[in-house]
Design a protein around this motif. Structure first.
Motif, short mmCIF file in Angstrom:
data_model
loop_
_atom_site.label_atom_id
_atom_site.label_comp_id
_atom_site.label_asym_id
_atom_site.label_seq_id
_atom_site.Cartn_x
_atom_site.Cartn_y
_atom_site.Cartn_z
N ILE A 102 -3.93 9.52 16.96
CA ILE A 102 -5.33 9.58 16.52
C ILE A 102 -5.45 9.57 15.00
O ILE A 102 -6.16 8.75 14.41
N SER A 103 -4.75 10.47 14.35
CA SER A 103 -4.82 10.54 12.89
C SER A 103 -4.27 9.28 12.24
O SER A 103 -4.81 8.77 11.25
N HIS A 104 -3.18 8.74 12.82
CA HIS A 104 -2.52 7.58 12.23
C HIS A 104 -3.44 6.37 12.20
O HIS A 104 -3.50 5.66 11.17
N VAL A 105 -4.16 6.13 13.29
CA VAL A 105 -4.98 4.91 13.35
C VAL A 105 -6.39 5.13 12.84
O VAL A 105 -7.17 4.16 12.73
N SER A 106 -6.76 6.37 12.49
CA SER A 106 -8.14 6.65 12.06
C SER A 106 -8.28 6.89 10.57
O SER A 106 -9.40 6.80 10.04
N ALA A 174 -14.13 9.34 12.42
CA ALA A 174 -13.50 8.47 13.42
C ALA A 174 -12.52 9.27 14.27
O ALA A 174 -12.39 9.04 15.49
N THR A 175 -11.81 10.22 13.64
CA THR A 175 -10.86 11.04 14.42
C THR A 175 -11.59 11.87 15.47
O THR A 175 -11.06 12.10 16.56
N ASP A 176 -12.78 12.34 15.15
CA ASP A 176 -13.55 13.14 16.11
C ASP A 176 -13.94 12.30 17.33
O ASP A 176 -13.87 12.76 18.48
#
Length: 207
Positions: A102-106, A174-176
């Motif tokens: 999630i964090s990597h792509v956001s 976006a992560t949310d």
């Protein structure tokens, strides 16, 4: 005594008739006893045969019921294992999304293929977008503080479509959104896995 003997001699035919009647009675009694004994023996034999047949039928029924029960248990175990396997895959995906993806792509992106990753531009989610996103999922979530129709009101009401407030920034990143999709997807996939397990169990019971 002599008189009795004499009377018997004179009335010998009566004595003969009496002896014949006595013999017939004895014979009849013997035949009755023989018939009664035979009937009783046949009755006991028939009863024993009936009991044996009943015991056999009961044993066969018990064996058949045990077989059906074992088959039902086996089908239930298979359905449960199918559900547990699906739950394991969902849990594995949840872990991957949370810890790695999630964090990597956001938070970063590459402007061109083969280029180096750079911090992603700020992703703006308006209050109207967030409102409609929840509505599309059928979720009745209250509006966050930044999106309330009346900021002074304690009621967490969403801004009305077409109002100026729906274009305010919601504060959602976006992560949310991806984390929400992760949780919602896990719920949906879990329900689907449970439904598939129940359908599989039902199909096997009908075969």
């Amino acid at each position: 005594m002599r008189k009795l003997i004499g009377w018997l001699i004179e009335h010998w035919y009566l004595a003969l008739v009496a002896l014949f009647a006595l013999a017939m009675w004895v014979h009849g009694q013997n035949m009755y006893d023989l018939g009664h004994g035979k009937a009783k023996a046949e009755g006991n034999e028939a009863l024993a045969t009936l009991r044996l047949e009943y015991q056999t039928l009961r044993a066969d029924a018990a064996e058949a019921n045990l077989l059906v029960y074992r088959q039902q248990v086996e089908r239930a175990n298979q359905a449960e294992q199918l559900f547990l396997d699906a739950q394991g895959k969902i849990g594995h995906l949840q872990k991957q999304l949370t810890q790695e993806r999630i964090s990597h792509v956001s938070t970063q992106y590459t402007p061109t293929r083969g280029g180096a990753a750079v911090p992603a531009p700020r992703f703006v989610v308006t209050c109207g977008w967030l409102r409609d996103f929840n509505a599309a999922l059928g979720a009745h979530a209250p509006a966050p503080g930044a999106c309330r129709a009346d900021p002074l009101s304690q009621e967490a009401a969403w801004p009305a479509p077409g109002s100026d407030a729906e274009l305010l920034e919601s504060g959602v990143a976006a992560t949310d959104i991806l984390a929400h999709a992760r949780d919602y997807g896990a719920w949906a996939l879990s329900n689907l896995a449970q439904l598939n397990a129940l359908l599989d169990l039902h199909d096997k019971e009908e075969r």
